[in-house]
Design a protein around this motif. Structure first.
Motif, PDB file in Angstrom:
ATOM      1  N   THR A 241      -0.756   3.882  -4.746  1.00 16.60           N
ATOM      2  CA  THR A 241      -1.388   4.824  -4.389  1.00 16.60           C
ATOM      3  C   THR A 241      -2.231   5.597  -5.635  1.00 16.60           C
ATOM      4  O   THR A 241      -3.320   5.743  -5.523  1.00 16.60           O
ATOM      5  CB  THR A 241      -0.430   6.029  -3.816  1.00 16.60           C
ATOM      6  N   GLN A 242      -1.401   5.664  -6.703  1.00 18.15           N
ATOM      7  CA  GLN A 242      -1.581   6.456  -7.852  1.00 18.15           C
ATOM      8  C   GLN A 242      -2.789   5.756  -8.619  1.00 18.15           C
ATOM      9  O   GLN A 242      -3.916   6.145  -9.028  1.00 18.15           O
ATOM     10  CB  GLN A 242      -0.794   6.584  -9.053  1.00 18.15           C
TER      11      GLN A 242
ATOM     12  N   ILE B 233       0.809  -1.300  -0.081  1.00 19.48           N
ATOM     13  CA  ILE B 233       0.004   0.195  -0.075  1.00 19.48           C
ATOM     14  C   ILE B 233       0.897   1.146   0.004  1.00 19.48           C
ATOM     15  O   ILE B 233       0.348   2.380  -0.316  1.00 19.48           O
ATOM     16  CB  ILE B 233      -0.915   0.136   1.359  1.00 19.48           C
ATOM     17  N   LEU B 234       2.066   1.189   0.113  1.00 21.52           N
ATOM     18  CA  LEU B 234       3.110   2.508   0.175  1.00 21.52           C
ATOM     19  C   LEU B 234       3.753   2.497  -0.838  1.00 21.52           C
ATOM     20  O   LEU B 234       4.310   3.824  -0.979  1.00 21.52           O
ATOM     21  CB  LEU B 234       4.038   2.139   1.608  1.00 21.52           C
TER      22      LEU B 234
ATOM     23  N   LEU C 223      -4.674   3.275  -7.442  1.00 28.14           N
ATOM     24  CA  LEU C 223      -5.819   3.282  -6.484  1.00 28.14           C
ATOM     25  C   LEU C 223      -6.675   4.534  -6.638  1.00 28.14           C
ATOM     26  O   LEU C 223      -7.949   4.617  -6.679  1.00 28.14           O
ATOM     27  CB  LEU C 223      -5.297   3.393  -4.843  1.00 28.14           C
ATOM     28  N   HIS C 224      -6.037   5.684  -6.760  1.00 25.88           N
ATOM     29  CA  HIS C 224      -6.806   6.990  -6.952  1.00 25.88           C
ATOM     30  C   HIS C 224      -7.466   6.972  -8.335  1.00 25.88           C
ATOM     31  O   HIS C 224      -8.833   7.104  -8.294  1.00 25.88           O
ATOM     32  CB  HIS C 224      -5.652   8.079  -7.163  1.00 25.88           C
TER      33      HIS C 224
ATOM     34  N   VAL D  74     -10.332  -1.560   0.089  1.00 25.67           N
ATOM     35  CA  VAL D  74      -9.048  -1.652  -0.146  1.00 25.67           C
ATOM     36  C   VAL D  74      -8.383  -2.445   1.000  1.00 25.67           C
ATOM     37  O   VAL D  74      -8.702  -2.304   2.091  1.00 25.67           O
ATOM     38  CB  VAL D  74      -8.076  -0.229  -0.030  1.00 25.67           C
ATOM     39  N   SER D  75      -7.750  -3.512   0.422  1.00 24.80           N
ATOM     40  CA  SER D  75      -7.071  -4.382   1.419  1.00 24.80           C
ATOM     41  C   SER D  75      -5.553  -4.507   1.092  1.00 24.80           C
ATOM     42  O   SER D  75      -5.234  -4.571  -0.062  1.00 24.80           O
ATOM     43  CB  SER D  75      -7.603  -6.032   1.520  1.00 24.80           C
ATOM     44  N   ASN D  76      -4.759  -4.613   2.163  1.00 24.28           N
ATOM     45  CA  ASN D  76      -3.473  -4.778   1.918  1.00 24.28           C
ATOM     46  C   ASN D  76      -2.827  -6.231   2.174  1.00 24.28           C
ATOM     47  O   ASN D  76      -2.817  -6.636   3.094  1.00 24.28           O
ATOM     48  CB  ASN D  76      -2.780  -3.980   2.633  1.00 24.28           C
TER      49      ASN D  76
END
Lengths: 345, 345
Positions: free
Chosen positions: B78-79, B72-73, B81-82, B97-99
């Motif tokens: 991130t992008q 997730i980092l 997901l956005h 959302v799951s990691n």
DNA sequence: TTGTAAGCGTTATCAG
DNA sequence: CTGATAACGCTTACAA
């Protein structure tokens, strides 16, 4: 794809639905070894998967929380989300993430939708503009925690940075090293965005406390896209301060871009300290002195408080938690007026 | 906190539940102005909020999709997901959302849980180690799309970077500028992580194609925490290459950290190109030449493909989409062996 | 130890 | 145009 339901399992195993239900909820204490096995086999054979929606309808709990963020690309958001996700994972909760884009309308709609979806609670990075909606939630005792920003008048848990202290940390560090003309770079202060106000005000007060001049020109508070212009204007007029305090990662990026474009030397010509410990701070040249938010701890706390509310909705005392920033001394601000050899920091 | 239900509204409005339901689903074509108003008023008065869980149970659709990421980092995450979130927003879907933390066990559990929660589809950044589970989903025609990584043998939509091309882009750029001793920095190649393999292999092939030496020592493929050591060893032995290709943002950070610690000059002593256009690439000194993934387009495509599958589950032809990387020329790799004045790039 | 039956809050199918 | 009534898949008293 024929969904196989509990009834199918029951039939195959020659028991009733309730027995299967018991089994699924691990209440096999009063269940014969025999039936247990039959059920297990039936489940296996049919590839049965329980339908949690049905269960939720009955139990009135979804094991799902909603998180509404106002800027999904902000570094703080990512990290806090990570912590929240992890905390939820531990307790078997799921997280629905929504991005309000700092648009109160969207935020309002999301709150409504998420509640309609029966989430068990909400963690919000609030736009700050929906006080009525927030207020309704706290009145209904709906589990709610604010993070990063808070909303005056709404009595809910809030997880915040000690913004005033963060600003003071920067100013004091500069002051102690002989900097006098210190500026701040931020988006415009608006009354409903508390951290911004607190950081800018905290900056002003720290300046006053240190007996440093408060120069209007050094308050560069304009929307992100205009920061370059503003900085350029100051620079052109030769009135650039000696040090700059960037109130978050986004403004820092603007400052760095400006510096790069104008071949300004950090920290000799301009010293920098920012809030948010950007991931490249330690590889940048010079390394960047920053004020870190304890993002992980904050996210974790938010989740914990939410779970607390979920557990016992009734007597929950809303509280505001102020997290202390951590000053990370690196190379973008140094002793002023000292000739040193050029060095890579 | 009495939940008000449709029945309450019906009673107050003096109509039946079904009529209220009609109203809520905007089928007022055959509804008298009169009743419509009565219902509207009743809803208003009671502050009625529909319970989507109940509706979902009946309709067998939750308007919710799940996204399982392995880190997730990571910037790409991130992008993407956005983009996914945005696409979902447009269609009224929500995202859980799951990691998985790159742990196959966790991933497996999440898939199960999310399906139990009746999500309408899944977008997965796969660990790659649960082929059986993935396979079962495609056989059941459960809407599924892979992103970033794909799983050989599993016939599902996959959104990928053209990794080979990305590697070639870097090598060619170096080669054309006179670099000969070129290295790559990556985590260890493992067969189930396709992009890694493709990038490293693509790198090797591009080298061969350009007639450049393939030196084992220049393949620094070790877990992130050991990259520093590996680099240090090479450096100490005086056999550091002239140019380095970092296969993603995480390895780039390691390279930069190493460079910083050893006062190596970019690009004169060591040129750098990396995949992933990190946000600070344009403010770093020198600016960083990178190979950008079209993260937003990829996320959007993933969502689109998923919606397609959700719309018509039956005849969906799984497809693999290769997105072209974009070469962004900046300052961390330049003409080799040319004396230039020191400049800020 | 297991079965029966009544919900949970909607939607859907038919009558009327 | 509106209203009964039966699902949806599971949980939970309460019986047996």
């Amino acid at each position: 794809m024929k969904k196989v339901t509990m009834a199918d399992v029951a039939k195959l195993a020659n028991v009733s639905k309730s027995t299967v239900s018991q089994y699924l909820n691990k209440r096999y204490e009063y269940m014969s070894e025999e039936t247990r096995k039959r059920i297990a086999r039936a489940i296996e054979e049919l590839g049965y998967q329980p339908n949690i929606i049905a269960r939720s309808l009955k139990q009135k709990t979804t094991m799902t929380i909603g998180v509404i963020v106002f800027n999904i690309l902000h570094m703080l958001t990512t990290q806090v989300l990570h912590a929240i996700e992890e905390a939820c994972q531990e307790r078997g909760f799921h997280v629905i993430v929504s991005n309000s884009d700092d648009d109160p309308e969207k935020e309002r709609k999301y709150i409504e939708m998420l509640r309609a979806k029966q989430v068990d609670g909400l963690i919000i990075f609030p736009t700050g503009k929906n006080a009525d909606v927030y207020q309704k939630m706290v009145e209904e005792r709906f589990p709610l925690v604010f993070i990063d920003r808070m909303v005056p008048g709404v009595k809910a848990d809030a997880i915040l940075l000690d913004n005033q202290k963060a600003a003071a940390l920067a100013v004091e560090y500069f002051a102690e090293r002989g900097y006098k003309r210190i500026g701040v770079v931020a988006p415009p202060p608006v009354s409903h965005i508390i951290p911004r106000m607190e950081r800018i005000e905290g900056f002003r007060q720290a300046l006053a406390k240190k007996g440093l001049p408060i120069v209007d020109d050094y308050f560069i508070t304009t929307e992100i896209p205009y920061i370059q212009n503003e900085l350029a204007r100051l620079f052109a007029s030769g009135r650039l301060p000696e040090a700059l305090f960037a109130i978050n990662d986004l403004t820092l990026m603007e400052v760095l871009y400006f510096i790069k474009g104008n071949h300004i030397k950090i920290p000799d010509e301009l010293a920098i300290i920012s809030i948010d410990d950007v991931p490249f701070a330690h590889v940048y040249t010079p390394t960047l002195t920053t004020i870190a938010q304890p993002t992980f701890a904050m996210g974790k706390k938010a989740a914990e408080r939410l779970f607390l509310q979920i557990a016992k909705k009734s007597e929950h005392q809303p509280q505001i938690f102020r997290f202390s920033p951590t000053f990370i001394e690196r190379g973008s601000a140094k002793e002023k007026n000292v000739i040193r050899k050029r060095e890579v920091t």
